[in-house]
Design a protein around this motif. Sequence first.
Motif, PDB file in Angstrom:
ATOM      1  N   ALA A 146      40.325  49.877  20.426  1.00  0.00           N
ATOM      2  CA  ALA A 146      39.465  48.888  19.996  1.00  0.00           C
ATOM      3  C   ALA A 146      40.660  47.258  20.909  1.00  0.00           C
ATOM      4  N   GLU A 147      41.870  47.636  20.458  1.00  0.00           N
ATOM      5  CA  GLU A 147      42.642  46.398  20.567  1.00  0.00           C
ATOM      6  C   GLU A 147      42.695  46.609  22.520  1.00  0.00           C
ATOM      7  N   LEU A 148      41.686  47.151  22.920  1.00  0.00           N
ATOM      8  CA  LEU A 148      42.084  46.872  24.297  1.00  0.00           C
ATOM      9  C   LEU A 148      41.049  45.816  25.336  1.00  0.00           C
ATOM     10  N   HIS A 149      39.770  46.497  24.269  1.00  0.00           N
ATOM     11  CA  HIS A 149      38.012  46.383  25.087  1.00  0.00           C
ATOM     12  C   HIS A 149      37.989  44.583  25.461  1.00  0.00           C
ATOM     13  N   ASP A 150      38.895  43.715  25.144  1.00  0.00           N
ATOM     14  CA  ASP A 150      38.909  42.356  25.214  1.00  0.00           C
ATOM     15  C   ASP A 150      40.146  42.491  27.000  1.00  0.00           C
ATOM     16  N   LYS A 151      40.798  42.553  27.115  1.00  0.00           N
ATOM     17  CA  LYS A 151      41.526  42.736  27.946  1.00  0.00           C
ATOM     18  C   LYS A 151      40.971  43.150  29.375  1.00  0.00           C
ATOM     19  N   ILE A 152      41.737  43.164  30.365  1.00  0.00           N
ATOM     20  CA  ILE A 152      41.391  43.099  31.589  1.00  0.00           C
ATOM     21  C   ILE A 152      41.853  44.263  32.279  1.00  0.00           C
ATOM     22  N   MET A 153      40.258  45.418  32.685  1.00  0.00           N
ATOM     23  CA  MET A 153      40.713  46.350  32.726  1.00  0.00           C
ATOM     24  C   MET A 153      41.425  47.276  34.650  1.00  0.00           C
ATOM     25  N   HIS A 154      40.312  45.458  35.166  1.00  0.00           N
ATOM     26  CA  HIS A 154      40.401  45.099  36.581  1.00  0.00           C
ATOM     27  C   HIS A 154      39.851  44.051  37.082  1.00  0.00           C
ATOM     28  N   ALA A 155      41.216  42.916  38.235  1.00  0.00           N
ATOM     29  CA  ALA A 155      40.187  41.646  38.446  1.00  0.00           C
ATOM     30  C   ALA A 155      40.776  41.442  39.817  1.00  0.00           C
ATOM     31  N   CYS A 156      40.062  40.539  40.990  1.00  0.00           N
ATOM     32  CA  CYS A 156      39.964  40.707  42.194  1.00  0.00           C
ATOM     33  C   CYS A 156      39.742  38.783  42.380  1.00  0.00           C
ATOM     34  N   LEU A 157      40.736  38.762  43.091  1.00  0.00           N
ATOM     35  CA  LEU A 157      40.732  37.238  43.396  1.00  0.00           C
ATOM     36  C   LEU A 157      40.848  36.937  45.376  1.00  0.00           C
ATOM     37  N   GLU A 158      39.644  37.334  45.895  1.00  0.00           N
ATOM     38  CA  GLU A 158      39.336  36.982  46.975  1.00  0.00           C
ATOM     39  C   GLU A 158      40.168  35.744  48.133  1.00  0.00           C
ATOM     40  N   LEU A 159      40.833  36.028  48.863  1.00  0.00           N
ATOM     41  CA  LEU A 159      41.510  34.965  49.524  1.00  0.00           C
ATOM     42  C   LEU A 159      41.834  35.086  51.031  1.00  0.00           C
ATOM     43  N   GLU A 160      40.504  34.475  51.818  1.00  0.00           N
ATOM     44  CA  GLU A 160      40.013  34.857  53.110  1.00  0.00           C
ATOM     45  C   GLU A 160      40.503  36.264  53.599  1.00  0.00           C
ATOM     46  N   ASP A 161      41.189  37.651  53.933  1.00  0.00           N
ATOM     47  CA  ASP A 161      40.731  38.229  54.252  1.00  0.00           C
ATOM     48  C   ASP A 161      41.717  39.074  53.307  1.00  0.00           C
ATOM     49  N   GLY A 183      44.691  42.544  40.279  1.00  0.00           N
ATOM     50  CA  GLY A 183      45.227  42.912  38.849  1.00  0.00           C
ATOM     51  C   GLY A 183      44.576  43.348  37.145  1.00  0.00           C
ATOM     52  N   SER A 184      45.797  43.648  36.306  1.00  0.00           N
ATOM     53  CA  SER A 184      44.627  44.395  35.266  1.00  0.00           C
ATOM     54  C   SER A 184      45.868  43.961  33.834  1.00  0.00           C
ATOM     55  N   ASP A 185      45.354  44.266  32.974  1.00  0.00           N
ATOM     56  CA  ASP A 185      46.438  43.726  31.738  1.00  0.00           C
ATOM     57  C   ASP A 185      46.582  45.746  31.260  1.00  0.00           C
ATOM     58  N   CYS A 186      48.334  45.596  30.744  1.00  0.00           N
ATOM     59  CA  CYS A 186      49.004  46.403  30.807  1.00  0.00           C
ATOM     60  C   CYS A 186      48.600  46.830  29.317  1.00  0.00           C
ATOM     61  N   PRO A 187      48.395  47.951  28.805  1.00  0.00           N
ATOM     62  CA  PRO A 187      48.233  48.860  27.933  1.00  0.00           C
ATOM     63  C   PRO A 187      49.865  48.270  26.662  1.00  0.00           C
ATOM     64  N   PRO A 188      49.454  48.461  25.873  1.00  0.00           N
ATOM     65  CA  PRO A 188      50.937  47.840  25.245  1.00  0.00           C
ATOM     66  C   PRO A 188      51.623  48.609  24.677  1.00  0.00           C
ATOM     67  N   GLY A 189      52.664  48.278  25.175  1.00  0.00           N
ATOM     68  CA  GLY A 189      53.919  48.857  25.377  1.00  0.00           C
ATOM     69  C   GLY A 189      54.486  49.106  26.369  1.00  0.00           C
ATOM     70  N   TYR A 190      53.693  49.357  27.453  1.00  0.00           N
ATOM     71  CA  TYR A 190      53.492  49.219  29.121  1.00  0.00           C
ATOM     72  C   TYR A 190      54.218  47.974  29.959  1.00  0.00           C
ATOM     73  N   PHE A 191      53.905  46.818  29.297  1.00  0.00           N
ATOM     74  CA  PHE A 191      54.478  45.996  30.319  1.00  0.00           C
ATOM     75  C   PHE A 191      55.725  45.973  29.940  1.00  0.00           C
ATOM     76  N   GLU A 192      56.399  45.710  31.606  1.00  0.00           N
ATOM     77  CA  GLU A 192      57.581  45.676  32.400  1.00  0.00           C
ATOM     78  C   GLU A 192      57.486  44.163  33.002  1.00  0.00           C
ATOM     79  N   PRO A 193      58.684  43.102  32.820  1.00  0.00           N
ATOM     80  CA  PRO A 193      58.405  41.378  33.887  1.00  0.00           C
ATOM     81  C   PRO A 193      58.566  42.322  35.260  1.00  0.00           C
ATOM     82  N   PRO A 194      58.419  41.770  35.937  1.00  0.00           N
ATOM     83  CA  PRO A 194      58.755  42.007  37.083  1.00  0.00           C
ATOM     84  C   PRO A 194      59.573  41.562  37.652  1.00  0.00           C
ATOM     85  N   GLN A 195      60.446  42.589  38.785  1.00  0.00           N
ATOM     86  CA  GLN A 195      61.609  42.657  39.492  1.00  0.00           C
ATOM     87  C   GLN A 195      61.405  43.031  41.143  1.00  0.00           C
ATOM     88  N   GLY A 196      62.194  42.053  41.278  1.00  0.00           N
ATOM     89  CA  GLY A 196      62.524  42.699  43.059  1.00  0.00           C
ATOM     90  C   GLY A 196      61.540  42.805  44.199  1.00  0.00           C
TER      91      GLY A 196
END
Length: 136
Positions: A45-60, A65-78
């Motif tokens: 239930a705590e994930l119900h309002d989180k994004i499963m999939h989002a898509c932003l169309e930019l020309e071609d 993106g999406s929200d990670c399940p709790p405990g799985y997020f890692e800050p972007p690097q590299g």
Amino acid sequence: MKINSYLMFDGNCEAAFKFYEQCLGGKITMMMTHKEAPSAENVPAELHDKIMHACLELEDRFLMGSDCPPGYFEPPQGFYVQVSVSDPDEAERIFCALAENGKVKMAITQTFWSVRFGMLVDQFGTPWMVNCDQVA
């Protein structure tokens, strides 16, 4: 072949994609929460309002993106998401918009390879490069 970026967020995907739509133009063509998915009954239930999939169309291309399940997020690097435009004023506009409440790593300026180039990490933690390699 086309390569598109898929970004993972720590619960703020919806806000990030609305911000990116404003900054980059394009159009959000999909934004589905977990409770809207066919598999909703299998998601906590705590994930119900989180994004499963989002898509932003930019020309071609697409920024996804999406929200990670709790405990799985890692800050972007590299990596950086790279935006390339042909108008220096548009490069400046995009850079300044993305930098709002973020951290500038390299101010946008002329370089030996580019009319405008800058690097930043936006308020959502996504690293960006903005490049304008020719005068419009």
